[in-house]
Design a protein around this motif. Sequence first.
Motif, PDB file in Angstrom:
ATOM      1  N   VAL A  84      11.245 -11.269  10.882  1.00 59.57           N
ATOM      2  CA  VAL A  84      12.118 -10.311  11.552  1.00 59.57           C
ATOM      3  C   VAL A  84      11.600  -8.890  11.367  1.00 59.57           C
ATOM      4  N   ALA A  85      11.115  -8.565  10.176  1.00 51.83           N
ATOM      5  CA  ALA A  85      10.629  -7.212   9.889  1.00 51.83           C
ATOM      6  C   ALA A  85       9.525  -7.289   8.847  1.00 51.83           C
ATOM      7  N   LYS A  86       8.686  -6.245   8.834  1.00 55.48           N
ATOM      8  CA  LYS A  86       7.592  -6.141   7.866  1.00 55.48           C
ATOM      9  C   LYS A  86       7.676  -4.789   7.178  1.00 55.48           C
ATOM     10  N   PHE A  87       7.616  -4.794   5.847  1.00 61.46           N
ATOM     11  CA  PHE A  87       7.699  -3.574   5.055  1.00 61.46           C
ATOM     12  C   PHE A  87       6.317  -3.281   4.465  1.00 61.46           C
ATOM     13  N   VAL A  88       5.860  -2.053   4.643  1.00 61.07           N
ATOM     14  CA  VAL A  88       4.511  -1.669   4.236  1.00 61.07           C
ATOM     15  C   VAL A  88       4.590  -0.605   3.145  1.00 61.07           C
ATOM     16  N   GLY A  89       3.481  -0.425   2.444  1.00 60.93           N
ATOM     17  CA  GLY A  89       3.405   0.589   1.397  1.00 60.93           C
ATOM     18  C   GLY A  89       2.522   0.167   0.244  1.00 60.93           C
ATOM     19  N   HIS A  90       2.610  -1.095  -0.169  1.00 61.74           N
ATOM     20  CA  HIS A  90       1.757  -1.583  -1.248  1.00 61.74           C
ATOM     21  C   HIS A  90       0.314  -1.715  -0.755  1.00 61.74           C
ATOM     22  N   VAL A  91      -0.621  -1.550  -1.675  1.00 63.22           N
ATOM     23  CA  VAL A  91      -2.039  -1.656  -1.330  1.00 63.22           C
ATOM     24  C   VAL A  91      -2.687  -2.849  -2.014  1.00 63.22           C
ATOM     25  N   ASN A  92      -1.880  -3.708  -2.644  1.00 60.16           N
ATOM     26  CA  ASN A  92      -2.400  -4.919  -3.266  1.00 60.16           C
ATOM     27  C   ASN A  92      -1.304  -5.979  -3.240  1.00 60.16           C
ATOM     28  N   SER A  93      -1.583  -7.132  -3.790  1.00 57.20           N
ATOM     29  CA  SER A  93      -0.653  -8.260  -3.712  1.00 57.20           C
ATOM     30  C   SER A  93       0.702  -7.903  -4.302  1.00 57.20           C
ATOM     31  N   VAL A  94       1.757  -8.313  -3.607  1.00 54.70           N
ATOM     32  CA  VAL A  94       3.125  -8.139  -4.099  1.00 54.70           C
ATOM     33  C   VAL A  94       3.471  -9.376  -4.919  1.00 54.70           C
ATOM     34  N   THR A  95       3.773  -9.187  -6.190  1.00 56.46           N
ATOM     35  CA  THR A  95       3.942 -10.311  -7.110  1.00 56.46           C
ATOM     36  C   THR A  95       5.388 -10.731  -7.307  1.00 56.46           C
ATOM     37  N   SER A  96       6.333  -9.806  -7.193  1.00 53.43           N
ATOM     38  CA  SER A  96       7.727 -10.135  -7.482  1.00 53.43           C
ATOM     39  C   SER A  96       8.638  -9.340  -6.561  1.00 53.43           C
ATOM     40  N   ILE A  97       9.848  -9.875  -6.337  1.00 51.22           N
ATOM     41  CA  ILE A  97      10.779  -9.240  -5.403  1.00 51.22           C
ATOM     42  C   ILE A  97      12.202  -9.577  -5.809  1.00 51.22           C
ATOM     43  N   ASP A  98      13.127  -8.669  -5.495  1.00 51.73           N
ATOM     44  CA  ASP A  98      14.545  -8.894  -5.749  1.00 51.73           C
ATOM     45  C   ASP A  98      15.348  -8.117  -4.719  1.00 51.73           C
ATOM     46  N   PHE A  99      16.577  -8.593  -4.462  1.00 50.97           N
ATOM     47  CA  PHE A  99      17.439  -7.995  -3.447  1.00 50.97           C
ATOM     48  C   PHE A  99      18.740  -7.554  -4.091  1.00 50.97           C
ATOM     49  N   ASP A 108      22.306  -5.471  -2.659  1.00 55.18           N
ATOM     50  CA  ASP A 108      22.984  -4.849  -1.519  1.00 55.18           C
ATOM     51  C   ASP A 108      22.038  -4.838  -0.314  1.00 55.18           C
ATOM     52  N   ASN A 109      21.691  -3.657   0.193  1.00 53.22           N
ATOM     53  CA  ASN A 109      20.775  -3.559   1.335  1.00 53.22           C
ATOM     54  C   ASN A 109      19.419  -2.997   0.928  1.00 53.22           C
ATOM     55  N   GLU A 110      19.055  -3.126  -0.326  1.00 49.03           N
ATOM     56  CA  GLU A 110      17.803  -2.565  -0.822  1.00 49.03           C
ATOM     57  C   GLU A 110      16.931  -3.656  -1.430  1.00 49.03           C
ATOM     58  N   ILE A 111      15.628  -3.537  -1.195  1.00 40.66           N
ATOM     59  CA  ILE A 111      14.644  -4.507  -1.665  1.00 40.66           C
ATOM     60  C   ILE A 111      13.807  -3.846  -2.753  1.00 40.66           C
ATOM     61  N   VAL A 112      13.690  -4.509  -3.894  1.00 37.55           N
ATOM     62  CA  VAL A 112      12.898  -4.011  -5.022  1.00 37.55           C
ATOM     63  C   VAL A 112      11.673  -4.904  -5.168  1.00 37.55           C
ATOM     64  N   THR A 113      10.486  -4.307  -5.201  1.00 41.55           N
ATOM     65  CA  THR A 113       9.248  -5.075  -5.267  1.00 41.55           C
ATOM     66  C   THR A 113       8.350  -4.540  -6.379  1.00 41.55           C
ATOM     67  N   GLY A 114       7.538  -5.431  -6.934  1.00 41.84           N
ATOM     68  CA  GLY A 114       6.509  -5.068  -7.900  1.00 41.84           C
ATOM     69  C   GLY A 114       5.175  -5.602  -7.437  1.00 41.84           C
ATOM     70  N   SER A 115       4.105  -4.868  -7.713  1.00 44.53           N
ATOM     71  CA  SER A 115       2.805  -5.224  -7.157  1.00 44.53           C
ATOM     72  C   SER A 115       1.701  -5.026  -8.189  1.00 44.53           C
ATOM     73  N   ILE A 116       0.532  -5.573  -7.858  1.00 47.78           N
ATOM     74  CA  ILE A 116      -0.646  -5.400  -8.699  1.00 47.78           C
ATOM     75  C   ILE A 116      -1.166  -3.969  -8.625  1.00 47.78           C
ATOM     76  N   ASP A 117      -0.743  -3.187  -7.630  1.00 48.40           N
ATOM     77  CA  ASP A 117      -1.196  -1.797  -7.522  1.00 48.40           C
ATOM     78  C   ASP A 117      -0.486  -0.858  -8.501  1.00 48.40           C
ATOM     79  N   LYS A 118       0.220  -1.422  -9.517  1.00 45.31           N
ATOM     80  CA  LYS A 118       0.824  -0.680 -10.630  1.00 45.31           C
ATOM     81  C   LYS A 118       2.042   0.141 -10.217  1.00 45.31           C
ATOM     82  N   THR A 119       2.732  -0.260  -9.172  1.00 44.20           N
ATOM     83  CA  THR A 119       3.908   0.479  -8.722  1.00 44.20           C
ATOM     84  C   THR A 119       5.085  -0.461  -8.509  1.00 44.20           C
TER      85      THR A 119
END
Length: 483
Positions: free
Chosen positions: A335-350, A352-363
């Motif tokens: 349905v939608a694609k969210f961009v911003g990370h520059v490396n693999s996204v390893t973990s995610i959580d939801f 309310d209406n906000e998505i929290v992500t962690g990545s190998i790019d240290k952010t």
Amino acid sequence: MHFCVILYFSCHVVLMYFSGSHPLIILYFKPRMKIHSITHTASTSTKEHKTCSSRKLHYKKTDQDPLANQREYMCALNAVKIERLLAKPFVRNVECFGDGVTRVSVWDHLIASCTYTDEIVVRSGSDVIMTGHVDGLKDIAAARNGVFIACSNRLLFYNNNIFFTNESGREKSCEEEMVEDSRMKNSYVKTAHETMTGPNMENMFCVKAKGNAGNIPATKFWTFSENLNCIFAGKDTLVCSGDGFIKTINSYGKVAATMKCNDSYRGVKQNNEIFFCRSQRNLDLIDEKSQSVIISERFGFKTNDIAFKDNVYFVTANEDSFVYLHDVRRLNVPVAKFVGHVNSVTSIDFVDNEIVTGSIDKTVRIFNSYDRLARDVYHSKRMLAVNAVSVYKKRFILSGSEDGNVRLWRLHASEKENMSRREKNALECNRMLKEKYYHVGDVRRIDRHRFLPKELKGRIRNETEHHKAVERKRNRVMEKKPE
């Protein structure tokens, strides 16, 4: 008493006539210029009050005021500047291990984390209630009634009654806020199980409790024929997957269902449906009642984690550095694609209406479900690749990284603690003004600006150029394609 004072500075002459302590007449002039006179007496020296007519608005209705929009825009601009000035997302370090953190699981007040070296720490708020080392540790999950630990082909369960009861039987409160108390306290642990003996004791793994020299055996344990890969807790059930099988365990501790499945390594349960990610880049939807795979879709990228928004929509963290929003009713197209990370996204959580992500790019990035760009980016100087993120009490974020630290962040960087009603009303007013004038002037630019490391900025620039080149190539191919 009358006297006169004459002052001369920078070609100006000032004459002041005093009667007592009040000036009666002030005269100032320049050479070859007219003399200006200003009279000021004590009777006319009154402080302007907020109820004066000169301070009242001439327009009772804001739509009739020609300067109303300018005032609102300046208020929105100042609100955004103050919000960015007061933004302090990092709260403190929750835990520090000797090796990288692989998993952080949260349920209400319980926080369970584990590392590559099979270390386990379970917390209740700021209190450490259990620490230990389990050989062959695969995964850990905090649940409503305790903590589940998967190691090799065994599943261990530790009940809350073991953690929060001392030797005298007094219950310990678990409602402490983590940010209010930064001290590491020792909790009371029941030690009656240390003298247990029986034929099954050799199959039980024991872990040490903080502040206690003895070991605590598991309240319950299950042994499977195959090794476990992952476990995750639902509302009343626990789902565990291994090499070729998926089992659900109900609240009574019995295996309710057994299903066949290939190598599944991460999943989530929503009502009677179970979603699993597989290493063959497949995403499987399994019905718990019929114990069969309803939908199986294969994508061009590997999915690392999955989280549900509601009964229809869910998000996935992928190896191609993107986050995708899917609809259960049609899995083939995101349905939608969210961009911003520059490396693999390893973990995610939801939340309310906000998505929290962690990545190998240290952010750690926070996305709004209606915006493809990140609302906020969290990073620190010493933080390495982020392996796990989880939302804590809908106000904080827990992140576990390769440097062995579990960090606590605010979900909203400029949020204050213990705000009064007046402050909350002011924040709500500023939020509405910011939304109204978000695309006017510098409001959006100031709100979006983040100070990122130089290395990360360069990688973002290169990644953006790469995606633009891929898009241009795709457009050229589509133009040359015959009709």
